[in-house]
Motif scaffolding. Structure first.
Motif, PDB file in Angstrom:
ATOM      1  N   TRP A 229       0.835  -1.198   0.000  1.00  0.00           N
ATOM      2  CA  TRP A 229       0.000   0.000   0.000  1.00  0.00           C
ATOM      3  C   TRP A 229       0.870   1.248   0.000  1.00  0.00           C
ATOM      4  CZ3 TRP A 229       0.056   2.897   4.670  1.00  0.00           C
ATOM      5  CH2 TRP A 229       0.577   2.240   5.799  1.00  0.00           C
ATOM      6  N   PHE A 230       0.253   2.368  -0.343  1.00  0.00           N
ATOM      7  CA  PHE A 230       0.997   3.612  -0.507  1.00  0.00           C
ATOM      8  C   PHE A 230       1.110   4.330   0.841  1.00  0.00           C
ATOM      9  CE2 PHE A 230      -1.040   3.707  -4.973  1.00  0.00           C
ATOM     10  CZ  PHE A 230      -0.114   2.794  -5.440  1.00  0.00           C
ATOM     11  N   GLU A 231       2.266   4.191   1.474  1.00  0.00           N
ATOM     12  CA  GLU A 231       2.486   4.780   2.791  1.00  0.00           C
ATOM     13  C   GLU A 231       2.903   6.245   2.710  1.00  0.00           C
ATOM     14  OE1 GLU A 231       4.563   2.364   5.768  1.00  0.00           O
ATOM     15  OE2 GLU A 231       4.833   0.848   4.204  1.00  0.00           O
ATOM     16  N   ARG A 232       3.509   6.634   1.619  1.00  0.00           N
ATOM     17  CA  ARG A 232       3.980   8.020   1.463  1.00  0.00           C
ATOM     18  C   ARG A 232       3.830   8.424  -0.003  1.00  0.00           C
ATOM     19  NH1 ARG A 232       7.946   4.577   2.520  1.00  0.00           N
ATOM     20  NH2 ARG A 232       7.895   5.141   4.726  1.00  0.00           N
ATOM     21  N   ASP A 233       3.847   9.746  -0.233  1.00  0.00           N
ATOM     22  CA  ASP A 233       3.623  10.270  -1.592  1.00  0.00           C
ATOM     23  C   ASP A 233       2.398   9.612  -2.220  1.00  0.00           C
ATOM     24  OD1 ASP A 233       5.964  11.825  -1.385  1.00  0.00           O
ATOM     25  OD2 ASP A 233       7.183  10.117  -2.020  1.00  0.00           O
ATOM     26  N   ALA A 234       1.354   9.493  -1.420  1.00  0.00           N
ATOM     27  CA  ALA A 234       0.210   8.676  -1.822  1.00  0.00           C
ATOM     28  C   ALA A 234      -0.587   9.283  -2.972  1.00  0.00           C
ATOM     29  CB  ALA A 234      -0.703   8.453  -0.614  1.00  0.00           C
ATOM     30  N   THR A 235      -0.751  10.605  -2.989  1.00  0.00           N
ATOM     31  CA  THR A 235      -1.573  11.197  -4.042  1.00  0.00           C
ATOM     32  C   THR A 235      -0.955  11.025  -5.422  1.00  0.00           C
ATOM     33  OG1 THR A 235      -2.576  12.760  -2.494  1.00  0.00           O
ATOM     34  CG2 THR A 235      -2.706  13.302  -4.836  1.00  0.00           C
ATOM     35  N   PRO A 236       0.336  11.352  -5.629  1.00  0.00           N
ATOM     36  CA  PRO A 236       0.904  11.084  -6.957  1.00  0.00           C
ATOM     37  C   PRO A 236       0.928   9.602  -7.307  1.00  0.00           C
ATOM     38  CG  PRO A 236       2.576  11.903  -5.435  1.00  0.00           C
ATOM     39  CD  PRO A 236       1.260  12.115  -4.779  1.00  0.00           C
ATOM     40  N   ALA A 237       1.141   8.738  -6.312  1.00  0.00           N
ATOM     41  CA  ALA A 237       1.116   7.298  -6.585  1.00  0.00           C
ATOM     42  C   ALA A 237      -0.272   6.861  -7.022  1.00  0.00           C
ATOM     43  CB  ALA A 237       1.555   6.520  -5.340  1.00  0.00           C
ATOM     44  N   LEU A 238      -1.292   7.387  -6.374  1.00  0.00           N
ATOM     45  CA  LEU A 238      -2.661   7.061  -6.745  1.00  0.00           C
ATOM     46  C   LEU A 238      -2.963   7.544  -8.158  1.00  0.00           C
ATOM     47  CD1 LEU A 238      -5.496   6.018  -5.885  1.00  0.00           C
ATOM     48  CD2 LEU A 238      -5.967   8.347  -5.082  1.00  0.00           C
ATOM     49  N   ARG A 239      -2.524   8.756  -8.475  1.00  0.00           N
ATOM     50  CA  ARG A 239      -2.759   9.300  -9.812  1.00  0.00           C
ATOM     51  C   ARG A 239      -2.110   8.417 -10.876  1.00  0.00           C
ATOM     52  NH1 ARG A 239      -0.819  13.840  -8.924  1.00  0.00           N
ATOM     53  NH2 ARG A 239      -2.740  14.964  -8.408  1.00  0.00           N
ATOM     54  N   ARG A 240      -0.897   7.950 -10.616  1.00  0.00           N
ATOM     55  CA  ARG A 240      -0.230   7.066 -11.577  1.00  0.00           C
ATOM     56  C   ARG A 240      -0.982   5.745 -11.713  1.00  0.00           C
ATOM     57  NH1 ARG A 240       4.385   8.934  -8.795  1.00  0.00           N
ATOM     58  NH2 ARG A 240       4.520   6.956  -7.648  1.00  0.00           N
ATOM     59  N   SER A 241      -1.429   5.193 -10.599  1.00  0.00           N
ATOM     60  CA  SER A 241      -2.101   3.906 -10.631  1.00  0.00           C
ATOM     61  C   SER A 241      -3.464   3.969 -11.318  1.00  0.00           C
ATOM     62  CB  SER A 241      -2.261   3.362  -9.210  1.00  0.00           C
ATOM     63  OG  SER A 241      -1.018   3.002  -8.672  1.00  0.00           O
ATOM     64  N   LEU A 242      -4.099   5.129 -11.271  1.00  0.00           N
ATOM     65  CA  LEU A 242      -5.428   5.284 -11.882  1.00  0.00           C
ATOM     66  C   LEU A 242      -5.361   6.003 -13.218  1.00  0.00           C
ATOM     67  CD1 LEU A 242      -7.677   6.251  -8.812  1.00  0.00           C
ATOM     68  CD2 LEU A 242      -7.342   3.991  -9.860  1.00  0.00           C
ATOM     69  N   ARG A 243      -4.171   6.140 -13.783  1.00  0.00           N
ATOM     70  CA  ARG A 243      -4.046   6.886 -15.037  1.00  0.00           C
ATOM     71  C   ARG A 243      -4.839   6.242 -16.168  1.00  0.00           C
ATOM     72  NH1 ARG A 243       0.564   4.158 -13.866  1.00  0.00           N
ATOM     73  NH2 ARG A 243       1.546   2.821 -15.458  1.00  0.00           N
TER      74      ARG A 243
END
Length: 247
Positions: A229-243
């Motif tokens: 799971w995304f413990e840090r820098d979560a918003t950019p990681a989420l954006r990449r994962s949902l691109r």
């Protein structure tokens, strides 16, 4: 042999104030998936279980020490198979079902046989039971697929289920590492499995708007059922994962 899970298993692990995870698995099948439950203590003192994993009495006692378990959440049409054990242990808890879950043939047969109980259906709006703590968003798809995403406002944590699959290559059996990488399901910014991406895309603009709304929440962390799971820098990681879904 590689271990895809995140030991210690079936153990409550703190994440933030009033927020925990439980790592479990692996789920049986051609891909031995790790699986994760999220536990929230609501402001009224009761406990909310998201995507319950396999039942364990020791774990149940540990969770019960936090507060009375009042909510069992099946957040999409796939994550319901371990509900029955938790229902037997906490019969007073309300079981909340993702839209369309009760219409699945296997689920309907278990309900009719008395082996499973679905008390209420989830919708776009959070019920009063947790509206002051958790906001929710329904991500639609085709073939009756729906996943309900939850945002725990006090900890700014987004709780997903299968919309992100972020498997760590070194934890996978060697013969699955390349296929999973080609499928885009591996860390550091894994996506949903291909079949699910195709299904959710059938939700059209509504699905894209729901994904954009999740990114707009700017979560500090993102939890989900399978993988790191995304413990840090979560918003950019989420954006990449949902691109694949964002327009």
């Amino acid at each position: 042999m590689t271990d895809t899970t995140y030991p210690p298993l079936d153990t409550l692990k703190p994440v933030a104030a009033d927020l925990w995870i439980v790592d479990s698995g692996p789920l049986s099948g051609s891909l031995p998936l790790p699986v994760r439950m999220t536990v929230v203590k609501l402001s009224d003192g009761t406990v909310w279980l998201h995507s319950p994993t396999r039942f364990d009495e020791g774990l149940a006692r540990t969770i019960e020490a936090i507060g009375p378990v009042r909510h069992l959440v099946a957040p999409n049409i796939a994550h319901w198979t371990f509900l029955a054990g938790w229902q037997r242990r906490f019969p007073e808890a309300v079981t909340w079902a993702a839209p369309n879950l009760r219409h699945r043939g296997q689920v309907r047969r278990k309900v009719e046989a008395g082996d499973l109980r679905l008390d209420r259906d989830l919708g776009e709006q959070s019920p009063e039971d947790w509206a002051s703590d958790i906001r929710q968003t329904v991500v639609p798809g085709g073939l009756r697929f729906r996943e309900v995403a939850f945002f725990h406002a006090p900890s700014r944590s987004l709780i997903l289920t299968d919309l992100v699959l972020n498997l760590e290559p070194h934890k996978l059996p060697w013969h699955l590492r390349l296929p999973m990488r080609l499928a885009g399901a591996t860390a550091p910014d894994g996506r949903a499995p291909i079949y699910l991406r195709l299904t959710v895309r059938l939700g059209g603009r509504a699905a894209s708007r729901a994904a954009a709304a999740l990114v707009a929440l700017a979560p500090q962390r993102v939890l989900f059922a399978h993988g790191a799971w995304f413990e840090r820098d979560a918003t950019p990681a989420l954006r990449r994962s949902l691109r694949w879904l964002l327009r």
